[in-house]
Design an enzyme around this catalytic site. Structure first.
Site: not given
Lengths: 372, 134
Positions: A153, A257
């Protein structure tokens, strides 16, 4: 006796939670497709990012750390590329020309870098210029910290909006309980900068004590799709979920988010990361994928070369080895079509200035989509 | 007779020590391998080594992994591209060079060859990985 009853109840409750809600719209096979693919740049390994110079030639990043200039059918390796931390999902990532490239010559790249303290690497953003076959004037504009040897990531994609701001993404580096919700830490964020790397005075967290001032939105997992919606000028993003729960989001200033507090996905060993899919103060995705397609690369079709696809999104699927076309109506996904199934692990998709769509495929190269 | 007995005991104990020693080493390596697997491999090969039919070959009860020790190490070390057949199914994709160190590759090998129904007592060592060339 009562205690004995509890165990099966817990088991039932847990397995019920493990049931994921599938995407509201399923991917369909195409009916009749009036386009085909042509391999225009062969023999690439992991063509992560690409952009187009004013003469129509291509700059393509290879994850391993090479920058390839493809012109008149010839590949040239460009020197002066920053040293990349090529481990796991890290390496040389996205490349993007400044919207005013013809006048200022700036090229932007994101990559995994070992610069700074600690072993390992983290996502960096550089701007540089191309002179002959070399990069010059390299300036590191941002380097996420701390370094870590974890493989996951890094993100990362770069986008410019209509007001001259630059956005780029950095994934949460395999530390989902540590990074995405903490504004004092890098990773799991979308950043906004001026094109020279300065932090805009009106960034959402400039007055937050100890916050990383470049943060524009947070609570992200691993965004590998980021574009300016050419119709509205808004910044659109997609990100990898865990097992299930990939998302499309419209990025808004200061918004959260949700990862990993809310998610439509579960962990790879089927364990539950969170039971929540929504929470006040956290944004719902415009669309989520269950099962995951592993999205990389995002484009919106505006070109006249593809009248059937106008206004649609194109998203690469690393997992299912196809290009997904998503039809939108009022910011809702109403149809999903699998294009070119079996093409390979689609890493990237871009609509070029010539109006054609180019697709980066791992182990193959760059394909151009042409009308039949 | 006494000498025979002493010698025999000596052989037995050294045998036991080496088996026990390797076992301990193997258990340690498997443990480390599990962490690295979750970092680098799980996104494609999945939580139980089941892979994804058509895209990512399985590791659990994989004939390729069990019968191709050196090739498997090579794939983790340098990446793998092109057609391979695993448990009768053809896969034609690409696995990236993961940038792992030799000891990490040995740990992953020991983990995946001793998980999900796989069994391998013959430990993969850092030295063995270092001798696998491109």
């Amino acid at each position: 006796m009562k205690k004995l009853m509890i165990i099966p109840l817990i088991t039932i409750a847990l397995s019920a939670c493990a049931q994921q809600t599938e995407s509201s719209v399923k991917a369909e096979d195409p009916q009749n497709i009036s386009y085909t693919t042509e391999l225009v740049v062969p023999d690439m390994s992991i063509p992560w990012g690409m952009d187009f110079l004013p003469d129509g030639s291509m700059l393509i990043t290879e994850k391993s750390g090479e920058l390839v200039h493809f012109k008149n059918g010839i590949k040239t390796n460009i020197s002066g590329v920053p040293e990349v931390y090529n481990r796991g999902q890290g390496g040389l990532l996205d490349i993007k020309l400044h919207p005013d490239y013809e006048n200022n010559g700036w090229i932007y790249m994101t990559y995994a870098s070992s610069e700074g303290e600690g072993t390992g690497g983290n996502t960096a953003l550089m701007r540089t210029k191309l002179s002959g076959n070399s990069l010059t004037n390299q300036e590191v504009l941002y380097k996420a910290a701390p370094n870590t040897t974890k493989g996951q990531h890094f993100g990362s994609r770069i986008a410019f909006d209509n007001d001259g701001y630059l956005y780029f993404s950095a994934g949460e580096r395999g530390e989902h309980f540590v990074n995405p919700q903490d504004l004092t830490r890098d990773n799991g964020k979308i950043y906004r900068l001026y094109d020279d790397g300065r932090i805009p005075e009106d960034n959402p967290f400039v007055n937050e004590p100890n916050a990383k001032k470049a943060i524009y939105s947070y609570g992200h997992r691993n965004p590998q799709g980021l574009i300016k919606n050419p119709e509205t000028g808004a910044i659109w993003e997609h990100e990898h979920g865990p097992q299930g729960g990939d998302e499309i989001n419209i990025i808004q200033k200061g918004k959260n988010y949700g990862w990993p507090v809310i998610s439509y996905g579960i962990d790879y060993d089927n364990s539950i990361i969170t039971e929540l899919t929504s929470k006040e103060g956290m944004e719902q995705p415009l669309f989520y994928w269950v099962p995951s397609i592993a999205p990389s690369g995002l484009a919106m079709v505006t070109s006249n070369k593809y009248p059937d696809w106008k206004g649609n999104l194109l998203v690469g699927s690393l997992k299912f080895a196809y290009l997904e076309r998503l039809v939108l109506e009022n910011n809702k996904v109403v149809k999903r079509i699998k294009l070119f199934e079996g093409l390979g692990r689609v890493r990237n998709v871009v609509q070029a200035p010539d109006g054609y769509i180019y697709v980066g495929v791992e182990g193959k190269g760059i394909y151009k989509i042409i009308p039949n | 007779m006494k000498i025979c007995f002493t010698l025999g005991l000596g052989f037995l104990s050294s045998f036991l020590i080496s088996v026990y020693g390797q076992n301990k080493e193997l258990i340690e390596s498997i443990k480390k391998g599990k962490d690295i697997y979750q970092d680098f491999c799980i996104t494609c090969h999945m939580g139980n080594g089941e892979g994804l039919t058509g895209s990512f070959p399985p590791l659990a009860k994989s004939d390729y992994l069990i019968n191709n020790r050196a090739k498997s190490i090579k794939a983790i070390k340098y990446g793998l591209q092109g057609e391979i057949i695993v448990n009768g199914k053809t896969y034609n994709s690409i696995m990236a060079n993961l940038g792992l160190a030799d000891d990490e590759i040995a740990d992953i090998m020991n983990y995946i060859t001793n998980s999900w129904g796989n069994k391998n007592d013959d430990i993969v060592t850092e030295k063995e990985v270092s001798e696998i060339k491109k």
